[in-house]
Design an enzyme around this catalytic site. Structure first.
Site, PDB file in Angstrom:
ATOM      1  N   HIS A 131       0.480   5.096 -42.323  1.00  0.00           N
ATOM      2  CA  HIS A 131       0.871   4.358 -41.113  1.00  0.00           C
ATOM      3  C   HIS A 131       0.955   2.842 -41.333  1.00  0.00           C
ATOM      4  O   HIS A 131       1.903   2.195 -40.887  1.00  0.00           O
ATOM      5  CB  HIS A 131      -0.122   4.677 -39.989  1.00  0.00           C
ATOM      6  CG  HIS A 131       0.455   4.533 -38.623  1.00  0.00           C
ATOM      7  ND1 HIS A 131       0.033   5.284 -37.561  1.00  0.00           N
ATOM      8  CD2 HIS A 131       1.431   3.725 -38.132  1.00  0.00           C
ATOM      9  CE1 HIS A 131       0.719   4.944 -36.489  1.00  0.00           C
ATOM     10  NE2 HIS A 131       1.568   3.997 -36.806  1.00  0.00           N
ATOM     11  N   TYR A 144      -2.072   8.351 -32.445  1.00  0.00           N
ATOM     12  CA  TYR A 144      -1.433   8.389 -31.113  1.00  0.00           C
ATOM     13  C   TYR A 144      -2.129   9.348 -30.145  1.00  0.00           C
ATOM     14  O   TYR A 144      -1.885   9.297 -28.938  1.00  0.00           O
ATOM     15  CB  TYR A 144       0.031   8.852 -31.185  1.00  0.00           C
ATOM     16  CG  TYR A 144       0.981   7.958 -31.948  1.00  0.00           C
ATOM     17  CD1 TYR A 144       0.616   6.691 -32.378  1.00  0.00           C
ATOM     18  CD2 TYR A 144       2.279   8.395 -32.240  1.00  0.00           C
ATOM     19  CE1 TYR A 144       1.502   5.895 -33.087  1.00  0.00           C
ATOM     20  CE2 TYR A 144       3.160   7.600 -32.938  1.00  0.00           C
ATOM     21  CZ  TYR A 144       2.762   6.359 -33.371  1.00  0.00           C
ATOM     22  OH  TYR A 144       3.648   5.579 -34.066  1.00  0.00           O
TER      23      TYR A 144
HETATM   24  N1  LIG Z   1       5.043   3.304 -37.321  1.00  0.00           N
HETATM   25  C1  LIG Z   1       4.591   2.503 -36.405  1.00  0.00           C
HETATM   26  O1  LIG Z   1       3.724   1.633 -36.646  1.00  0.00           O
HETATM   27  C2  LIG Z   1       5.126   2.619 -35.008  1.00  0.00           C
HETATM   28  C3  LIG Z   1       4.894   1.600 -34.066  1.00  0.00           C
HETATM   29  C4  LIG Z   1       5.434   1.750 -32.782  1.00  0.00           C
HETATM   30  C5  LIG Z   1       6.166   2.885 -32.458  1.00  0.00           C
HETATM   31  N2  LIG Z   1       6.353   3.868 -33.385  1.00  0.00           N
HETATM   32  C6  LIG Z   1       7.128   5.110 -33.048  1.00  0.00           C
HETATM   33  O2  LIG Z   1       8.354   4.722 -32.486  1.00  0.00           O
HETATM   34  C7  LIG Z   1       8.540   5.396 -31.237  1.00  0.00           C
HETATM   35  C8  LIG Z   1       9.409   4.583 -30.316  1.00  0.00           C
HETATM   36  O3  LIG Z   1       8.790   3.360 -29.982  1.00  0.00           O
HETATM   37  P1  LIG Z   1       8.332   3.020 -28.492  1.00  0.00           P
HETATM   38  O4  LIG Z   1       8.182   4.292 -27.758  1.00  0.00           O
HETATM   39  O5  LIG Z   1       7.158   2.137 -28.572  1.00  0.00           O
HETATM   40  O6  LIG Z   1       9.530   2.114 -27.981  1.00  0.00           O
HETATM   41  P2  LIG Z   1      11.115   2.367 -27.672  1.00  0.00           P
HETATM   42  O7  LIG Z   1      11.518   3.743 -28.043  1.00  0.00           O
HETATM   43  O8  LIG Z   1      11.844   1.210 -28.260  1.00  0.00           O
HETATM   44  O9  LIG Z   1      11.161   2.184 -26.098  1.00  0.00           O
HETATM   45  C9  LIG Z   1      10.516   3.076 -25.238  1.00  0.00           C
HETATM   46  C10 LIG Z   1      10.571   2.465 -23.855  1.00  0.00           C
HETATM   47  O10 LIG Z   1      11.915   2.340 -23.431  1.00  0.00           O
HETATM   48  C11 LIG Z   1      12.124   3.027 -22.198  1.00  0.00           C
HETATM   49  N3  LIG Z   1      13.400   3.743 -22.308  1.00  0.00           N
HETATM   50  C12 LIG Z   1      13.714   4.783 -23.130  1.00  0.00           C
HETATM   51  N4  LIG Z   1      14.996   5.147 -22.964  1.00  0.00           N
HETATM   52  C13 LIG Z   1      15.514   4.329 -22.028  1.00  0.00           C
HETATM   53  C14 LIG Z   1      16.788   4.225 -21.417  1.00  0.00           C
HETATM   54  N5  LIG Z   1      17.783   5.027 -21.764  1.00  0.00           N
HETATM   55  N6  LIG Z   1      16.954   3.258 -20.466  1.00  0.00           N
HETATM   56  C15 LIG Z   1      15.955   2.438 -20.108  1.00  0.00           C
HETATM   57  N7  LIG Z   1      14.714   2.485 -20.632  1.00  0.00           N
HETATM   58  C16 LIG Z   1      14.498   3.427 -21.597  1.00  0.00           C
HETATM   59  C17 LIG Z   1      10.955   3.987 -22.055  1.00  0.00           C
HETATM   60  O11 LIG Z   1      10.592   4.111 -20.704  1.00  0.00           O
HETATM   61  P3  LIG Z   1      10.679   5.553 -19.938  1.00  0.00           P
HETATM   62  O12 LIG Z   1       9.681   6.435 -20.621  1.00  0.00           O
HETATM   63  O13 LIG Z   1      10.310   5.192 -18.538  1.00  0.00           O
HETATM   64  O14 LIG Z   1      12.095   6.038 -20.082  1.00  0.00           O
HETATM   65  C18 LIG Z   1       9.841   3.283 -22.823  1.00  0.00           C
HETATM   66  O15 LIG Z   1       9.162   2.386 -21.972  1.00  0.00           O
HETATM   67  C19 LIG Z   1       7.100   5.586 -30.750  1.00  0.00           C
HETATM   68  O16 LIG Z   1       7.034   6.543 -29.708  1.00  0.00           O
HETATM   69  C20 LIG Z   1       6.422   6.006 -32.023  1.00  0.00           C
HETATM   70  O17 LIG Z   1       6.683   7.384 -32.283  1.00  0.00           O
HETATM   71  C21 LIG Z   1       5.879   3.741 -34.666  1.00  0.00           C
END
Ligand SMILES: NC(=O)c1ccc[n+]([C@@H]2O[C@H](COP(=O)([O-])OP(=O)(O)OC[C@H]3O[C@@H](n4cnc5c(N)ncnc54)[C@H](OP(=O)(O)O)[C@@H]3O)[C@@H](O)[C@H]2O)c1
Length: 272
Positions: free
Chosen positions: A102, A44
């Site tokens: 990962h 990341y």
């Molecule tokens: N292990 C893996 O392979 C893998 C893969 C993907 C992700 N991950 C982990 O999972 C974490 C979360 O996934 P993600 O960040 O991709 O997706 P997510 O948490 O499902 O969604 C994040 C998105 O939602 C928006 N958001 C957050 N809170 C909100 C709210 N209350 N209302 C409206 N929109 C909202 C954010 O925009 P704003 O910033 O504008 O609020 C951002 O665009 C990652 O950061 C990473 O640490 C792991």
């Protein structure tokens, strides 16, 4: 409020994309609001942000639960342990709380046993308190258990949200005592426009994303939502105080469509 499941704070903070000064500001805002479990990964580019945020927070290292993940490009014998050492240096920590693989090595390009043994070795060296995997199907979890032993894996971090509830994997995890961590628990923000979640959110005085998180936590999962915005980070934390009714849960279950967002070519054969 900290709720812990299987030794892991149930509400965590995703850090994908939180790089540079903006990323640091978002992370510090989250810590200020009460987030203590931070999810990063070698791939990341945010280990360095976490390494800046923790000392800047003014809190003790022990206040945090830090997860990082070994990239699939570092699974070979020569790279694995040095990559973990490098992660610790970047994070400015002498150990992490949870170290994950990962992604499984596609088509076993790196022998499965080699990198599972290295994962166990990282724990034996005190570089991590717990070990686990990410993006692992049931068949590979079983293979890992055969090498590391029953109960060695603290979690499998996988994509789970209202549109991808992963019933097969969830049932397997419940039956075998394996903790699941739901990544992209807001389906990348899509849940905020979901009418069904909005209706339930209105009843509980929270937002649709908080209902998504409360639902996933009610199913026993750890959640790691991400936001760069302090208001939305706060909205998401409110999920910890939501008690969904059985009827709410049954309604949210109907949203499951098996829709997967993260599905690169290197993906294993998914269970759901
Ligand atoms: N292990 C893996 O392979 C893998 C893969 C993907 C992700 N991950 C982990 O999972 C974490 C979360 O996934 P993600 O960040 O991709 O997706 P997510 O948490 O499902 O969604 C994040 C998105 O939602 C928006 N958001 C957050 N809170 C909100 C709210 N209350 N209302 C409206 N929109 C909202 C954010 O925009 P704003 O910033 O504008 O609020 C951002 O665009 C990652 O950061 C990473 O640490 C792991």
């Amino acid at each position: 409020m900290t709720i812990t499941v299987s030794g892991i704070p149930q509400m965590g903070l995703g850090t994908y994309g939180r790089t540079g000064d903006d990323g640091l500001a978002a992370m510090l805002a989250a810590i200020e609001l009460g987030y203590r479990h931070i999810d990063t990964a070698q791939s990341y580019g945010t280990e360095i942000t976490v390494g800046r945020a923790i000392p800047r927070s003014g809190l003790k290292r022990e206040a945090f639960f830090v997860t990082t993940k070994v990239a699939d490009t570092n699974l070979d014998k020569a790279s694995f342990l040095p990559s973990v050492e490098q992660s610790l240096e970047t994070l400015q920590l002498d150990h992490v709380d949870l170290l994950l693989i990962h992604w499984p090595s596609a088509k076993d390009a790196v022998p499965f046993e080699d990198y599972m043994t290295a994962l166990g070795e990282a724990k034996a060296r005190g570089w991590t308190k717990r070990i686990g995997v990410s993006n692992y199907p049931i068949a590979d979890i079983e293979r890992a258990k055969a090498i590391l032993g029953e109960g060695a894996l603290s979690t499998n971090q996988v994509e789970i949200h209202p549109y991808l509830q992963s019933p097969k994997l969830t049932t397997y995890a419940k039956n075998t005592g394996l903790q699941l961590t739901a990544y992209q628990p807001l389906a990348k923000g899509r849940v905020s426009g979901e009418p069904l979640l909005k209706a339930i959110a209105e009843k509980h005085g929270v937002t649709a994303p908080a209902i998504s998180l409360a639902f996933l936590m009610s199913q026993g999962h750890v959640v790691i939502p991400s936001s760069a915005n302090a208001g939305r980070l706060r909205e998401n934390l409110a999920a910890l105080n939501v008690k969904l009714s059985e009827e709410d849960v049954a309604t949210i279950r109907t949203l499951n469509s098996g829709e997967r967002i993260v599905n690169p070519q290197k993906s294993p054969k998914w269970d759901d």
